[in-house]
Design a protein around this motif. Sequence first.
Motif, mmCIF file in Angstrom:
data_model
loop_
_atom_site.group_PDB
_atom_site.id
_atom_site.type_symbol
_atom_site.label_atom_id
_atom_site.label_comp_id
_atom_site.label_asym_id
_atom_site.label_seq_id
_atom_site.Cartn_x
_atom_site.Cartn_y
_atom_site.Cartn_z
ATOM 1 N N ASN A 125 0.821 -1.219 0.000
ATOM 2 C CA ASN A 125 0.000 0.000 0.000
ATOM 3 C C ASN A 125 0.855 1.269 0.000
ATOM 4 O OD1 ASN A 125 -2.451 -1.329 -0.074
ATOM 5 N ND2 ASN A 125 -2.571 -1.505 2.154
ATOM 6 N N ASP A 126 1.928 1.271 0.774
ATOM 7 C CA ASP A 126 2.843 2.420 0.778
ATOM 8 C C ASP A 126 3.453 2.621 -0.605
ATOM 9 O OD1 ASP A 126 2.390 2.964 3.429
ATOM 10 O OD2 ASP A 126 4.203 1.930 4.136
ATOM 11 N N PHE A 127 3.829 1.522 -1.251
ATOM 12 C CA PHE A 127 4.413 1.612 -2.588
ATOM 13 C C PHE A 127 3.399 2.198 -3.569
ATOM 14 C CE2 PHE A 127 5.596 0.031 -6.782
ATOM 15 C CZ PHE A 127 6.944 0.343 -6.811
ATOM 16 N N LYS A 128 2.158 1.755 -3.480
ATOM 17 C CA LYS A 128 1.114 2.296 -4.362
ATOM 18 C C LYS A 128 0.943 3.790 -4.157
ATOM 19 C CE LYS A 128 -2.176 -1.416 -5.305
ATOM 20 N NZ LYS A 128 -3.515 -1.911 -5.003
ATOM 21 N N LEU A 129 0.909 4.211 -2.905
ATOM 22 C CA LEU A 129 0.672 5.619 -2.607
ATOM 23 C C LEU A 129 1.858 6.514 -2.934
ATOM 24 C CD1 LEU A 129 -1.193 5.311 0.804
ATOM 25 C CD2 LEU A 129 -2.160 6.010 -1.384
ATOM 26 N N LYS A 130 3.054 6.061 -2.594
ATOM 27 C CA LYS A 130 4.225 6.927 -2.711
ATOM 28 C C LYS A 130 4.968 6.812 -4.042
ATOM 29 C CE LYS A 130 5.069 7.013 2.236
ATOM 30 N NZ LYS A 130 5.973 6.609 3.316
ATOM 31 N N MET A 162 8.838 -1.871 -11.859
ATOM 32 C CA MET A 162 9.342 -3.155 -11.371
ATOM 33 C C MET A 162 10.699 -2.977 -10.686
ATOM 34 S SD MET A 162 8.036 -5.701 -14.446
ATOM 35 C CE MET A 162 9.424 -6.739 -14.264
ATOM 36 N N ARG A 163 11.560 -2.154 -11.266
ATOM 37 C CA ARG A 163 12.864 -1.885 -10.646
ATOM 38 C C ARG A 163 12.687 -1.197 -9.294
ATOM 39 N NH1 ARG A 163 17.166 -0.056 -15.305
ATOM 40 N NH2 ARG A 163 16.934 -1.939 -16.551
ATOM 41 N N LEU A 164 11.765 -0.252 -9.246
ATOM 42 C CA LEU A 164 11.517 0.446 -7.985
ATOM 43 C C LEU A 164 10.923 -0.498 -6.946
ATOM 44 C CD1 LEU A 164 10.238 3.817 -9.431
ATOM 45 C CD2 LEU A 164 12.364 3.464 -8.168
ATOM 46 N N TRP A 165 10.073 -1.428 -7.374
ATOM 47 C CA TRP A 165 9.502 -2.408 -6.459
ATOM 48 C C TRP A 165 10.614 -3.267 -5.846
ATOM 49 C CZ3 TRP A 165 5.492 -3.481 -3.584
ATOM 50 C CH2 TRP A 165 5.314 -4.770 -3.097
ATOM 51 N N LEU A 196 13.819 2.371 -0.502
ATOM 52 C CA LEU A 196 13.028 3.577 -0.766
ATOM 53 C C LEU A 196 12.358 4.134 0.481
ATOM 54 C CD1 LEU A 196 11.177 2.955 -4.148
ATOM 55 C CD2 LEU A 196 12.724 4.800 -3.612
ATOM 56 N N GLU A 197 11.956 3.271 1.387
ATOM 57 C CA GLU A 197 11.201 3.761 2.536
ATOM 58 C C GLU A 197 12.014 4.700 3.426
ATOM 59 O OE1 GLU A 197 9.690 0.669 5.052
ATOM 60 O OE2 GLU A 197 11.560 -0.447 4.951
ATOM 61 N N HIS A 198 13.332 4.634 3.336
ATOM 62 C CA HIS A 198 14.185 5.514 4.132
ATOM 63 C C HIS A 198 14.774 6.650 3.307
ATOM 64 C CE1 HIS A 198 13.772 2.697 7.356
ATOM 65 N NE2 HIS A 198 14.251 1.723 6.613
ATOM 66 N N HIS A 199 14.409 6.725 2.039
ATOM 67 C CA HIS A 199 14.961 7.763 1.158
ATOM 68 C C HIS A 199 14.305 9.108 1.480
ATOM 69 C CE1 HIS A 199 16.252 9.830 -2.473
ATOM 70 N NE2 HIS A 199 17.134 8.867 -2.637
ATOM 71 N N PRO A 200 15.078 10.203 1.563
ATOM 72 C CA PRO A 200 14.514 11.505 1.935
ATOM 73 C C PRO A 200 13.637 12.142 0.848
ATOM 74 C CG PRO A 200 16.842 11.718 1.441
ATOM 75 C CD PRO A 200 16.525 10.253 1.416
ATOM 76 N N PHE A 255 13.792 10.542 -6.462
ATOM 77 C CA PHE A 255 14.440 9.280 -6.788
ATOM 78 C C PHE A 255 13.719 8.569 -7.924
ATOM 79 C CE2 PHE A 255 15.218 4.730 -6.225
ATOM 80 C CZ PHE A 255 16.610 4.709 -6.233
ATOM 81 N N VAL A 256 12.386 8.628 -7.915
ATOM 82 C CA VAL A 256 11.589 8.000 -8.973
ATOM 83 C C VAL A 256 11.875 8.675 -10.316
ATOM 84 C CG1 VAL A 256 9.233 7.612 -9.809
ATOM 85 C CG2 VAL A 256 9.802 7.151 -7.417
ATOM 86 N N PHE A 257 11.891 10.006 -10.336
ATOM 87 C CA PHE A 257 12.158 10.729 -11.577
ATOM 88 C C PHE A 257 13.584 10.469 -12.072
ATOM 89 C CE2 PHE A 257 8.360 13.080 -10.502
ATOM 90 C CZ PHE A 257 7.792 13.304 -11.748
ATOM 91 N N LEU A 258 14.534 10.441 -11.168
ATOM 92 C CA LEU A 258 15.918 10.172 -11.546
ATOM 93 C C LEU A 258 16.054 8.757 -12.110
ATOM 94 C CD1 LEU A 258 18.838 11.191 -11.617
ATOM 95 C CD2 LEU A 258 19.110 10.281 -9.307
ATOM 96 N N THR A 259 15.401 7.808 -11.492
ATOM 97 C CA THR A 259 15.426 6.429 -11.974
ATOM 98 C C THR A 259 14.828 6.340 -13.378
ATOM 99 O OG1 THR A 259 15.253 5.595 -9.716
ATOM 100 C CG2 THR A 259 14.680 4.062 -11.481
#
Length: 171
Positions: free
Chosen positions: A4-9, A40-43, A49-53, A58-62
């Motif tokens: 759920n956190d992954f879906k939201l964030k 899929m890579r982010l998953w 990711l949960e500790h990334h500021p 990070f998503v855009f850079l990836t």
Amino acid sequence: MNKNDFKLKVFSLSERLYPMVARMLGNATSTEDAIQDIMMRLWDKRKHLEHHPNITGFVFLTARNYCIDVLRKNKSIVDDATPYLKVLKSGEDHKDVEWEELNTIIQNVLKALPEQQQEVFMMRDIDGYAFTEIAVAMAITVEHARVLLSRARKQIGIVLENTYSYERGDY
């Protein structure tokens, strides 16, 4: 990070990634595949990711790095921004010609700009990204992104002014 956190964030950002990825890769099929691969890579990296500021950055850079890797692998660079520079046309024929001429001038100026200026201009004025998102995606400071955009706009303005002041006879 749970599902759920992954879906939201993270996954919720996929719609905002689409314009940038589409512009960089050039077609809808490649874009959809790329978005899926990026997610899929982010998953796979969700625990980090949960500790990334700055998860959004990070998503855009990836996504940007993924597109650059794909382009390098295919060795084809998409520099045709025609679908993104099209303006709704009026019913009058002479207006259509004027819009096409304006789009052609802007495309030619964009091609002549340095790569970073092109990318910042496209991300800000065409894709509608915020300066913070652009800065993170391109690994530059917000101030540098503003300077690059300003320089790109200035160059486009100079060329347009020279073109249209010539037609008015103000030279």
